[in-house]
Motif scaffolding. Structure first.
Motif, PDB file in Angstrom:
ATOM      1  N   ALA A 122      60.262  44.501  79.884  1.00 20.55           N
ATOM      2  CA  ALA A 122      61.643  44.934  80.131  1.00 20.55           C
ATOM      3  C   ALA A 122      61.502  46.567  79.685  1.00 20.55           C
ATOM      4  CB  ALA A 122      62.565  44.288  79.111  1.00 20.55           C
ATOM      5  N   VAL A 123      62.311  47.339  80.584  1.00 25.05           N
ATOM      6  CA  VAL A 123      62.421  48.662  80.126  1.00 25.05           C
ATOM      7  C   VAL A 123      63.416  49.025  79.172  1.00 25.05           C
ATOM      8  CG1 VAL A 123      61.871  49.153  82.719  1.00 25.05           C
ATOM      9  CG2 VAL A 123      64.189  48.851  81.941  1.00 25.05           C
ATOM     10  N   SER A 124      64.205  48.049  78.753  1.00 26.81           N
ATOM     11  CA  SER A 124      65.201  48.352  77.541  1.00 26.81           C
ATOM     12  C   SER A 124      64.563  47.827  76.247  1.00 26.81           C
ATOM     13  CB  SER A 124      66.374  47.348  77.925  1.00 26.81           C
ATOM     14  OG  SER A 124      66.242  46.084  77.934  1.00 26.81           O
ATOM     15  N   GLY A 125      63.379  47.449  76.208  1.00 27.22           N
ATOM     16  CA  GLY A 125      63.097  47.136  74.789  1.00 27.22           C
ATOM     17  C   GLY A 125      61.991  45.934  74.748  1.00 27.22           C
ATOM     18  N   SER A 126      61.522  45.486  73.583  1.00 28.47           N
ATOM     19  CA  SER A 126      60.862  44.476  73.710  1.00 28.47           C
ATOM     20  C   SER A 126      61.484  43.151  74.067  1.00 28.47           C
ATOM     21  CB  SER A 126      60.072  44.089  72.403  1.00 28.47           C
ATOM     22  OG  SER A 126      59.262  45.354  71.973  1.00 28.47           O
TER      23      SER A 126
ATOM     24  N   ASN B  16      54.806  32.635  74.466  1.00 26.37           N
ATOM     25  CA  ASN B  16      56.020  33.250  74.045  1.00 26.37           C
ATOM     26  C   ASN B  16      55.586  34.603  73.531  1.00 26.37           C
ATOM     27  OD1 ASN B  16      57.803  31.424  75.260  1.00 26.37           O
ATOM     28  ND2 ASN B  16      57.846  30.184  73.276  1.00 26.37           N
ATOM     29  N   ALA B  17      54.533  34.539  72.581  1.00 28.80           N
ATOM     30  CA  ALA B  17      54.154  35.715  72.155  1.00 28.80           C
ATOM     31  C   ALA B  17      53.731  37.055  73.459  1.00 28.80           C
ATOM     32  CB  ALA B  17      53.039  35.389  71.102  1.00 28.80           C
ATOM     33  N   LYS B  18      53.267  36.475  74.495  1.00 37.49           N
ATOM     34  CA  LYS B  18      52.944  37.366  75.393  1.00 37.49           C
ATOM     35  C   LYS B  18      53.753  37.215  76.509  1.00 37.49           C
ATOM     36  CE  LYS B  18      47.820  36.669  74.587  1.00 37.49           C
ATOM     37  NZ  LYS B  18      46.609  36.385  75.103  1.00 37.49           N
TER      38      LYS B  18
ATOM     39  N   GLU C 191      48.002  22.560 102.261  1.00 40.98           N
ATOM     40  CA  GLU C 191      49.382  22.511 102.337  1.00 40.98           C
ATOM     41  C   GLU C 191      49.972  23.256 101.130  1.00 40.98           C
ATOM     42  OE1 GLU C 191      47.555  19.776 102.884  1.00 40.98           O
ATOM     43  OE2 GLU C 191      48.649  18.058 101.946  1.00 40.98           O
ATOM     44  N   ASP C 192      49.205  23.612 100.204  1.00 40.74           N
ATOM     45  CA  ASP C 192      49.484  24.537  99.000  1.00 40.74           C
ATOM     46  C   ASP C 192      49.728  25.959  99.349  1.00 40.74           C
ATOM     47  OD1 ASP C 192      47.644  22.087  96.901  1.00 40.74           O
ATOM     48  OD2 ASP C 192      49.961  22.133  97.288  1.00 40.74           O
ATOM     49  N   THR C 193      48.867  26.262 100.527  1.00 38.27           N
ATOM     50  CA  THR C 193      48.987  27.618 100.910  1.00 38.27           C
ATOM     51  C   THR C 193      50.307  28.275 100.793  1.00 38.27           C
ATOM     52  OG1 THR C 193      46.897  27.362 102.044  1.00 38.27           O
ATOM     53  CG2 THR C 193      48.356  29.210 102.624  1.00 38.27           C
ATOM     54  N   ALA C 194      50.554  29.304 100.336  1.00 37.27           N
ATOM     55  CA  ALA C 194      51.970  30.019 100.135  1.00 37.27           C
ATOM     56  C   ALA C 194      51.959  31.258  99.378  1.00 37.27           C
ATOM     57  CB  ALA C 194      52.795  29.001  99.638  1.00 37.27           C
ATOM     58  N   VAL C 195      52.854  32.086  99.288  1.00 39.52           N
ATOM     59  CA  VAL C 195      53.141  32.781  98.301  1.00 39.52           C
ATOM     60  C   VAL C 195      53.809  32.423  97.199  1.00 39.52           C
ATOM     61  CG1 VAL C 195      54.120  35.322  97.909  1.00 39.52           C
ATOM     62  CG2 VAL C 195      53.197  34.588 100.017  1.00 39.52           C
ATOM     63  N   TYR C 196      53.097  32.629  95.820  1.00 44.61           N
ATOM     64  CA  TYR C 196      53.704  32.185  94.848  1.00 44.61           C
ATOM     65  C   TYR C 196      54.342  32.958  93.860  1.00 44.61           C
ATOM     66  CZ  TYR C 196      51.314  27.493  95.369  1.00 44.61           C
ATOM     67  OH  TYR C 196      50.997  26.349  96.064  1.00 44.61           O
ATOM     68  N   SER C 197      55.715  32.982  93.684  1.00 43.29           N
ATOM     69  CA  SER C 197      56.546  33.944  92.681  1.00 43.29           C
ATOM     70  C   SER C 197      56.796  33.565  91.545  1.00 43.29           C
ATOM     71  CB  SER C 197      57.570  34.373  93.779  1.00 43.29           C
ATOM     72  OG  SER C 197      57.191  34.920  94.879  1.00 43.29           O
ATOM     73  N   CYS C 198      56.851  34.158  90.463  1.00 42.96           N
ATOM     74  CA  CYS C 198      57.398  33.936  89.178  1.00 42.96           C
ATOM     75  C   CYS C 198      58.787  34.167  89.118  1.00 42.96           C
ATOM     76  CB  CYS C 198      56.423  34.843  88.354  1.00 42.96           C
ATOM     77  SG  CYS C 198      56.927  34.641  86.530  1.00 42.96           S
ATOM     78  N   ASN C 199      59.854  33.418  88.320  1.00 38.70           N
ATOM     79  CA  ASN C 199      61.082  33.571  88.205  1.00 38.70           C
ATOM     80  C   ASN C 199      61.157  33.353  86.644  1.00 38.70           C
ATOM     81  OD1 ASN C 199      63.649  31.826  87.857  1.00 38.70           O
ATOM     82  ND2 ASN C 199      63.922  33.063  89.439  1.00 38.70           N
ATOM     83  N   ALA C 200      62.297  34.460  86.153  1.00 40.37           N
ATOM     84  CA  ALA C 200      62.716  34.242  84.753  1.00 40.37           C
ATOM     85  C   ALA C 200      64.223  34.141  84.759  1.00 40.37           C
ATOM     86  CB  ALA C 200      62.079  35.469  83.973  1.00 40.37           C
ATOM     87  N   ARG C 201      64.667  33.416  83.707  1.00 39.91           N
ATOM     88  CA  ARG C 201      66.040  33.534  83.809  1.00 39.91           C
ATOM     89  C   ARG C 201      66.410  33.212  82.185  1.00 39.91           C
ATOM     90  NH1 ARG C 201      67.508  27.987  86.153  1.00 39.91           N
ATOM     91  NH2 ARG C 201      65.233  27.471  86.065  1.00 39.91           N
ATOM     92  N   GLY C 202      67.644  33.988  81.821  1.00 37.99           N
ATOM     93  CA  GLY C 202      68.192  34.062  80.374  1.00 37.99           C
ATOM     94  C   GLY C 202      67.187  35.001  79.552  1.00 37.99           C
ATOM     95  N   VAL C 203      66.828  36.178  79.913  1.00 35.86           N
ATOM     96  CA  VAL C 203      65.966  37.001  79.106  1.00 35.86           C
ATOM     97  C   VAL C 203      66.881  38.133  78.015  1.00 35.86           C
ATOM     98  CG1 VAL C 203      64.545  39.108  79.327  1.00 35.86           C
ATOM     99  CG2 VAL C 203      64.539  37.292  81.232  1.00 35.86           C
ATOM    100  N   ARG C 204      66.318  37.847  76.891  1.00 36.98           N
ATOM    101  CA  ARG C 204      67.204  38.547  75.970  1.00 36.98           C
ATOM    102  C   ARG C 204      65.946  39.608  75.182  1.00 36.98           C
ATOM    103  NH1 ARG C 204      71.435  37.872  72.936  1.00 36.98           N
ATOM    104  NH2 ARG C 204      71.675  35.705  73.500  1.00 36.98           N
ATOM    105  N   THR C 205      66.530  40.878  75.172  1.00 33.13           N
ATOM    106  CA  THR C 205      65.686  41.904  74.617  1.00 33.13           C
ATOM    107  C   THR C 205      66.264  42.516  73.274  1.00 33.13           C
ATOM    108  OG1 THR C 205      66.848  43.643  75.612  1.00 33.13           O
ATOM    109  CG2 THR C 205      64.948  42.637  77.033  1.00 33.13           C
ATOM    110  N   MET C 206      65.737  43.569  72.733  1.00 32.58           N
ATOM    111  CA  MET C 206      66.334  43.991  71.628  1.00 32.58           C
ATOM    112  C   MET C 206      67.846  44.408  71.534  1.00 32.58           C
ATOM    113  SD  MET C 206      64.362  43.629  68.901  1.00 32.58           S
ATOM    114  CE  MET C 206      64.872  44.881  67.760  1.00 32.58           C
TER     115      MET C 206
END
Length: 125
Positions: A26-30, A76-78, A91-106
């Protein structure tokens, strides 16, 4: 904003294995915490679908098509989520994307979800 960077995609033969990683920053902090981390995929000509997600307590949910073959985990530490994929099928061939919800920074809590750019997984028959 929060950035998600995936790695680990590539070409593998059917029956093989791959491990995907996704690191959040995150650009806003850890980053203090991320509520839910997930993996989605989109095959050519198809809609994006959920592969698996894991919450902050370690509770997981998988698509029926990958149960017993894929394992999602997080460090979680990383601020990193992993997807261990085994017994891969074409049939697993695809573009795999990561998603994050509910992120809290400092200093900020992000209510919106964030997406990585994706990594291509190709399974040959």
């Amino acid at each position: 904003q929060v950035q998600l960077v995936e790695s680990g995609g590539g070409l593998v033969q059917a029956g093989g294995s791959l491990r995907l990683s996704c690191a959040a920053s995150a650009v806003s902090g850890s980053i203090i915490s991320i509520n839910v981390l997930g993996w989605y995929r989109q095959a050519p000509g198809k809609q994006r679908e959920l592969v698996a997600h894991i919450d902050s307590g370690g509770i997981t949910n998988y698509a029926d098509s990958v149960k017993g073959r894929f394992t999602i985990s997080r460090d979680n530490a990383k601020n990193t989520v992993y997807l261990q994929m085994s017994s891969l099928k074409p049939e697993d061939t695809a573009v795999y994307s990561c998603n994050a919800r509910g992120v809290r920074t400092m200093g900020v809590y992000y209510g919106q979800e964030f997406w990585g750019k994706g990594t291509l997984v190709t399974v040959s028959s």
